[in-house]
Write an enzyme that holds these catalytic residues in place. Structure first.
Site, mmCIF file in Angstrom:
data_model
loop_
_atom_site.group_PDB
_atom_site.id
_atom_site.type_symbol
_atom_site.label_atom_id
_atom_site.label_comp_id
_atom_site.label_asym_id
_atom_site.label_seq_id
_atom_site.Cartn_x
_atom_site.Cartn_y
_atom_site.Cartn_z
ATOM 1 N N GLN A 156 -71.577 -68.051 -13.579
ATOM 2 C CA GLN A 156 -72.751 -67.266 -13.950
ATOM 3 C C GLN A 156 -73.178 -66.348 -12.816
ATOM 4 O O GLN A 156 -73.102 -66.706 -11.643
ATOM 5 C CB GLN A 156 -73.893 -68.193 -14.349
ATOM 6 C CG GLN A 156 -73.865 -68.523 -15.822
ATOM 7 C CD GLN A 156 -75.020 -69.379 -16.292
ATOM 8 O OE1 GLN A 156 -74.797 -70.496 -16.712
ATOM 9 N NE2 GLN A 156 -76.235 -68.861 -16.250
ATOM 10 N N SER A 216 -68.250 -73.486 -11.061
ATOM 11 C CA SER A 216 -69.138 -74.047 -12.080
ATOM 12 C C SER A 216 -68.523 -73.859 -13.470
ATOM 13 O O SER A 216 -67.476 -74.435 -13.762
ATOM 14 C CB SER A 216 -70.532 -73.422 -11.974
ATOM 15 O OG SER A 216 -71.464 -74.117 -12.773
ATOM 16 N N LEU A 217 -69.115 -73.039 -14.354
ATOM 17 C CA LEU A 217 -68.530 -72.864 -15.688
ATOM 18 C C LEU A 217 -67.115 -72.307 -15.607
ATOM 19 O O LEU A 217 -66.294 -72.503 -16.514
ATOM 20 C CB LEU A 217 -69.403 -71.962 -16.562
ATOM 21 C CG LEU A 217 -69.286 -70.447 -16.406
ATOM 22 C CD1 LEU A 217 -68.197 -69.867 -17.306
ATOM 23 C CD2 LEU A 217 -70.595 -69.768 -16.699
ATOM 24 N N ARG A 247 -72.577 -76.758 -23.529
ATOM 25 C CA ARG A 247 -72.988 -76.890 -22.127
ATOM 26 C C ARG A 247 -74.161 -75.956 -21.809
ATOM 27 O O ARG A 247 -75.144 -76.346 -21.186
ATOM 28 C CB ARG A 247 -71.804 -76.587 -21.209
ATOM 29 C CG ARG A 247 -72.061 -76.786 -19.708
ATOM 30 C CD ARG A 247 -70.763 -76.494 -18.956
ATOM 31 N NE ARG A 247 -70.853 -76.767 -17.526
ATOM 32 C CZ ARG A 247 -71.165 -75.875 -16.596
ATOM 33 N NH1 ARG A 247 -71.464 -74.629 -16.971
ATOM 34 N NH2 ARG A 247 -71.191 -76.191 -15.322
ATOM 35 N N HIS A 291 -77.066 -78.040 -11.535
ATOM 36 C CA HIS A 291 -76.363 -78.859 -10.547
ATOM 37 C C HIS A 291 -77.286 -79.724 -9.697
ATOM 38 O O HIS A 291 -77.187 -79.774 -8.471
ATOM 39 C CB HIS A 291 -75.463 -77.981 -9.659
ATOM 40 C CG HIS A 291 -74.399 -77.281 -10.427
ATOM 41 N ND1 HIS A 291 -73.341 -77.943 -11.005
ATOM 42 C CD2 HIS A 291 -74.250 -75.966 -10.756
ATOM 43 C CE1 HIS A 291 -72.568 -77.068 -11.639
ATOM 44 N NE2 HIS A 291 -73.115 -75.873 -11.508
ATOM 45 N N GLN A 336 -69.846 -82.827 -12.769
ATOM 46 C CA GLN A 336 -70.124 -81.481 -12.251
ATOM 47 C C GLN A 336 -71.503 -80.973 -12.667
ATOM 48 O O GLN A 336 -72.140 -80.192 -11.959
ATOM 49 C CB GLN A 336 -69.032 -80.515 -12.747
ATOM 50 C CG GLN A 336 -69.106 -79.104 -12.198
ATOM 51 C CD GLN A 336 -68.755 -78.068 -13.248
ATOM 52 O OE1 GLN A 336 -69.437 -77.938 -14.251
ATOM 53 N NE2 GLN A 336 -67.674 -77.340 -13.004
#
Length: 314
Positions: free
Chosen positions: A10, A94-95, A119, A203, A252
């Site tokens: 992101q 991340s993603l 998600r 996170h 994660q």
């Protein structure tokens, strides 16, 4: 030339992302169409026409960035003959880890799109608006950031969310706790501590409901052995076991993105070039702060994909 693919997260989204690939390559256009179909939404239209406010909603941003990355990888493989397996490693921020897993054949495209929609929704809905916050510490060491987070934790949840690069660390948690951490970092002499304009505190432990949602969503999804080792966010070292890759996607959600460590590990193990497929060049720019004299290339246009393929083929 030893290279790795690194997939963006992101913050890399922009209006028009992937449109030039779709117009130039039917193979790319097919990827966007399949994602649209999987989500029962004209996500590609939103990506290309906006508005940016809707594209920047987490529920849309996550599958959109993945679609753009996989379109670039598909063109690289089908139009220019460079398969993901020619890389030594793959990783995602991340993603972006979902993009890496999809590119490496661990999860199929439709499942990846659906998982990222779940998600995104789960992360956005995990905490009421205003209850959580994130902050960037610029010029801080990991030790500085941990000390600041400990000071913030006296007021509520506060953790390191992203160890992005040398001197670029992000904290996440409850708003008052993160603000207290920023104040503590400033008192320590950290160059800059700034609250970020984000929709949720990613996170950190506040995201536990989202982790539970992903545990349920991932339970029935088939994971295959990756065609290239994945340097994932939780381990910051190669993982090839499908079950561990699945479990680490759950961890994660609340865990630290160990990006600096991941890049340092790959550079120490022979990687000479990091290629960033998809949109933008956030990870490529970040490289310079992690490892000196390492090459990074953003694969975000037909021209950049063609040039990269020519370089790999020699």
């Amino acid at each position: 030339m030893a290279f790795a693919f690194t997939f963006p997260g992101q913050g890399s989204q922009s209006i028009g992302m992937g449109k030039d690939l779709a117009e130039a390559f039917p193979n790319a256009r097919h990827i966007f169409e399949e994602v649209d179909d999987a989500l029962r939404q004209k996500l590609s239209h939103l990506m290309w026409e906006g508005p940016i406010e809707d594209l920047s909603l987490t529920t849309n941003t996550q599958p959109a960035l993945m679609a753009s990355s996989i379109a670039a990888m598909t063109v690289l493989a089908k139009d220019f003959g460079i398969d993901v397996a020619e890389a030594k490693y793959a990783a995602g921020h991340s993603l972006g880890e979902y993009s890496a897993l999809c590119a490496a054949g661990v999860i199929n495209l439709r499942d990846t799109a659906k998982l990222l929609r779940i998600r995104g929704d789960a992360m956005q809905n995990a905490v009421p608006v205003g209850k959580g916050a994130m902050a960037a510490l610029l010029g801080a060491s990991v030790e500085d950031a941990e000390a600041a987070a400990a000071a913030g934790a006296k007021h509520g949840i506060c953790q390191i969310a992203n160890d992005n690069a040398t001197g670029q660390i992000v904290l996440s948690g409850e708003t008052d706790a993160v603000q207290a951490a920023c104040d503590a970092a400033t008192e320590m002499g950290v160059k800059k501590a700034m609250m970020l304009n984000v929709s949720a505190p990613f996170h950190c432990d506040i995201m536990s409901p989202a982790a539970d949602a992903m545990r349920g969503a991932l339970a029935d999804v088939t994971f295959n052995t990756p065609s290239v080792p994945i340097i994932n966010n939780v381990q910051a070292m190669p993982v090839t076991d499908p079950e561990q890759l699945k479990n680490d996607l759950i961890a994660q959600v609340t865990g630290r993105v160990r990006w600096r460590e991941s890049i340092e590990w790959m550079a120490a193990n022979g990687i000479e070039t990091f290629a960033e497929p998809g949109t933008g060049k956030v990870l490529t720019a970040m490289l310079k702060r992690i490892v000196k004299d390492i090459k990074g290339v953003a694969l975000n246009s037909p021209e950049s994909l063609e040039a990269f393929a020519k370089e790999i083929k020699g």
